[in-house]
Scaffold this motif. Structure first.
Motif, short mmCIF file in Angstrom:
data_model
loop_
_atom_site.label_atom_id
_atom_site.label_comp_id
_atom_site.label_asym_id
_atom_site.label_seq_id
_atom_site.Cartn_x
_atom_site.Cartn_y
_atom_site.Cartn_z
N VAL A 32 28.79 -26.09 22.79
CA VAL A 32 30.01 -25.47 22.28
C VAL A 32 30.41 -24.35 23.23
CG1 VAL A 32 31.04 -24.15 20.39
CG2 VAL A 32 29.49 -26.05 19.87
N LYS A 33 29.42 -23.53 23.61
CA LYS A 33 29.69 -22.38 24.48
C LYS A 33 29.47 -22.74 25.95
CE LYS A 33 25.00 -20.48 23.95
NZ LYS A 33 24.38 -21.25 22.88
N ARG A 34 30.12 -22.00 26.83
CA ARG A 34 29.92 -22.20 28.27
C ARG A 34 28.52 -21.77 28.66
NH1 ARG A 34 35.65 -20.76 31.31
NH2 ARG A 34 36.77 -22.53 30.39
N PHE A 35 27.98 -22.45 29.66
CA PHE A 35 26.60 -22.17 30.09
C PHE A 35 26.42 -22.62 31.54
CE2 PHE A 35 26.57 -26.58 29.18
CZ PHE A 35 25.45 -27.15 29.76
N THR A 82 16.56 -32.33 7.01
CA THR A 82 16.38 -33.27 5.89
C THR A 82 16.51 -32.60 4.53
OG1 THR A 82 13.95 -33.04 5.77
CG2 THR A 82 14.83 -34.70 7.30
N VAL A 83 16.20 -31.30 4.45
CA VAL A 83 16.29 -30.61 3.14
C VAL A 83 17.57 -29.79 3.01
CG1 VAL A 83 13.80 -30.51 2.78
CG2 VAL A 83 14.94 -28.60 3.93
N ALA A 84 18.29 -29.62 4.12
CA ALA A 84 19.51 -28.81 4.09
C ALA A 84 20.66 -29.57 3.45
CB ALA A 84 19.89 -28.40 5.51
N ASP A 85 21.41 -28.89 2.59
CA ASP A 85 22.64 -29.46 2.02
C ASP A 85 23.84 -28.99 2.83
OD1 ASP A 85 21.69 -30.79 -0.52
OD2 ASP A 85 20.87 -28.77 -0.78
N CYS A 86 23.68 -27.84 3.51
CA CYS A 86 24.79 -27.27 4.27
C CYS A 86 24.24 -26.51 5.46
CB CYS A 86 25.59 -26.33 3.36
SG CYS A 86 26.86 -25.37 4.22
N LEU A 87 24.83 -26.72 6.62
CA LEU A 87 24.45 -25.98 7.83
C LEU A 87 25.46 -24.86 8.06
CD1 LEU A 87 22.74 -25.90 10.59
CD2 LEU A 87 24.69 -27.14 11.56
N VAL A 88 24.96 -23.64 8.26
CA VAL A 88 25.81 -22.54 8.69
C VAL A 88 25.38 -22.16 10.10
CG1 VAL A 88 26.53 -20.16 8.29
CG2 VAL A 88 26.10 -21.66 6.34
N THR A 89 26.32 -22.17 11.04
CA THR A 89 26.00 -21.79 12.41
C THR A 89 27.21 -21.10 13.01
OG1 THR A 89 25.11 -22.59 14.53
CG2 THR A 89 26.63 -24.08 13.36
N ASP A 90 27.21 -20.94 14.34
CA ASP A 90 28.34 -20.27 15.00
C ASP A 90 28.77 -21.07 16.22
OD1 ASP A 90 26.05 -19.66 16.48
OD2 ASP A 90 25.97 -17.59 15.79
N TYR A 91 28.20 -20.74 17.39
CA TYR A 91 28.57 -21.44 18.63
C TYR A 91 27.40 -22.31 19.11
CZ TYR A 91 31.47 -17.30 18.20
OH TYR A 91 32.29 -16.32 17.70
N ARG A 93 36.61 -14.60 24.74
CA ARG A 93 37.04 -13.85 25.91
C ARG A 93 35.87 -13.61 26.88
NH1 ARG A 93 38.85 -9.90 23.23
NH2 ARG A 93 37.12 -8.44 23.50
N GLU A 94 34.70 -13.25 26.35
CA GLU A 94 33.59 -12.85 27.21
C GLU A 94 32.70 -14.02 27.64
OE1 GLU A 94 31.42 -9.65 25.46
OE2 GLU A 94 33.18 -8.32 25.43
N ARG A 95 32.42 -14.95 26.75
CA ARG A 95 31.55 -16.08 27.09
C ARG A 95 32.35 -17.34 27.39
NH1 ARG A 95 25.77 -17.20 26.67
NH2 ARG A 95 25.58 -19.32 27.43
N GLY A 96 33.29 -17.63 26.52
CA GLY A 96 34.11 -18.83 26.70
C GLY A 96 33.52 -20.05 26.00
N LEU A 97 34.39 -20.95 25.55
CA LEU A 97 33.96 -22.14 24.82
C LEU A 97 34.33 -23.40 25.59
CD1 LEU A 97 35.12 -21.13 21.21
CD2 LEU A 97 32.86 -20.82 22.23
N ASN A 98 33.47 -24.42 25.47
CA ASN A 98 33.74 -25.72 26.09
C ASN A 98 34.64 -26.59 25.23
OD1 ASN A 98 32.28 -25.71 28.60
ND2 ASN A 98 30.39 -25.71 27.40
N ILE A 99 34.52 -26.42 23.92
CA ILE A 99 35.36 -27.20 23.00
C ILE A 99 35.98 -26.23 21.99
CG2 ILE A 99 33.83 -29.21 23.25
CD1 ILE A 99 32.99 -28.79 20.32
N SER A 100 37.09 -26.63 21.44
CA SER A 100 37.74 -25.80 20.42
C SER A 100 36.96 -25.91 19.11
CB SER A 100 39.17 -26.28 20.22
OG SER A 100 39.70 -25.70 19.04
#
Length: 370
Positions: A126-129, A270-279, A305-312
């Protein structure tokens, strides 16, 4: 300290330059496949699966390993120094070298007859690297980079310093288990025994990535989990797993907030009903599970602005939350679109289909047998 580090790097580079001349005098062993990681001391994940497949299919293949992890300390730096000396001889006597993270020796001292495959430790980005961000050395000298779909060709070519036709969508070996019903059931049962509190509960798995970088220092989004939990229904349990670089960070713990830093990510799915993440790239492998996803990104503008994303982020089938109030609302609403997940998976995770190990293993054997 920075000046001393700079001098140490120059000395290491000069020593490796001399040793490289001698390393190139040794023959490349046709059957030798070497796996190198500097992020784990154990043979696991992709490396274990690919090794097992190669051994089963061709008993003449010679498998070698450099599996290690260094602490940031004087002793750790010294260990890294000697590790590089070991690498330069082993790399340049191997027909195939397989990496899952970036590598200084490969980027600077690889002979032409050695084929280097980057299988990468993430299912996407998701993020530039890589070469797209500020780093200590430019990444180069990879022959092939494996990915989960054709969509990564352009992005990986920039990040890893290869041509687009060197990025091959063969999949990610460690995700094969996510298509295996028996494994999923056993993994779920194992975790429910370890954490009985998750049984018959709505399980939120929080897996954020880091902020900053190794050069300037690492940070993280300090989500107050106890405050979040108090605003959610009583049947909610939160499991959280920080990025491996921030493994020691605690976001709080009680009966319904559990730090699962040492647990296997695939098993946690396998036990998660919902994933919360960021980038984080976990959105790509988790999409195979067909479950709800939420993005908590209060620093979105600054991060872009500082890191940048590869996908929206709009492409990800997840609700985007820029504050805790929005996050609470997104987690109270347990509905989600399986159709949107399917479209996303087809674009970015097409070959996370349970057959990756076979495709990757056959490709490596084809190089050796040519």
């Amino acid at each position: 300290d920075k000046d001393i580090l700079k001098i140490a790097k120059i000395i290491l580079h000069m020593i490796l330059k001399v040793l490289y001349v001698f390393a190139c005098l040794q023959p490349v062993k046709k059957q030798r496949v070497t796996f190198i990681t500097l992020t784990s001391k154990n043979l696991n994940g992709d490396f274990a699966l690919i090794s097992k497949y190669l051994r089963r299919k061709d008993s003449t293949v010679e498998l070698r390993y450099i599996l290690t992890k260094f602490q940031k300390s004087i002793i750790g730096d010294l260990q890294y120094f000697f590790n590089c000396l070991h690498q330069i001889f082993l790399v340049n006597s191997s027909h195939v070298v397989i990496l899952n993270d970036n590598n200084y020796v490969i980027s600077n001292f690889k002979r032409k007859d050695v084929k280097v495959i980057q299988i990468w430790h993430a299912c996407g980005a998701v993020k530039r690297f890589g070469n797209e961000i500020n780093r200590q050395y430019p990444i180069k000298n990879y022959d092939y980079v494996f990915s989960g779909s054709e969509a990564w060709g352009r992005i990986y070519s920039r990040s890893f310093g290869v041509n687009e036709d060197q990025v091959l969508p063969l999949g990610i070996a460690r995700t094969d288990v996510l298509s295996n019903g028996k494994w999923l059931a056993e993994a779920s049962e194992k975790l429910r025994e370890k954490y009985p509190v998750v049984t018959n509960k709505y399980v939120i798995l929080y897996v954020p990535t880091f902020r900053g970088n190794i050069i300037d220092g690492l940070g993280y989004e300090d989500l107050k989990l106890e405050r979040l939990l108090s605003a959610l229904p009583d049947d909610v349990v939160i499991l959280y797993r920080m990025h491996p670089l921030l493994k020691k960070v605690s976001l709080g713990e009680n009966d319904r907030i559990i730090n699962v830093a040492d647990d296997n990510l695939n098993e946690l799915y396998t036990v998660a009903d919902c994933l919360v993440t960021d980038y984080s790239s976990v959105v790509f492998d988790f999409s195979v599970m067909n479950k709800k996803m939420v993005l908590y990104v209060p620093d979105l503008e600054e991060y872009e602005r500082e890191r940048g994303l590869n996908i929206s982020l709009d492409e990800i089938p997840a609700e985007i939350c820029i504050n805790q109030e929005m996050l609470v609302g997104a987690l109270k609403n347990r509905s989600y679109s399986v159709e949107k997940i399917a479209v996303f998976r087809q674009k970015y995770a097409k070959y996370l289909d349970g057959q990756s190990t076979k495709r990757i293993g056959d490709f490596i054997l084809n190089i050796i047998q040519k």
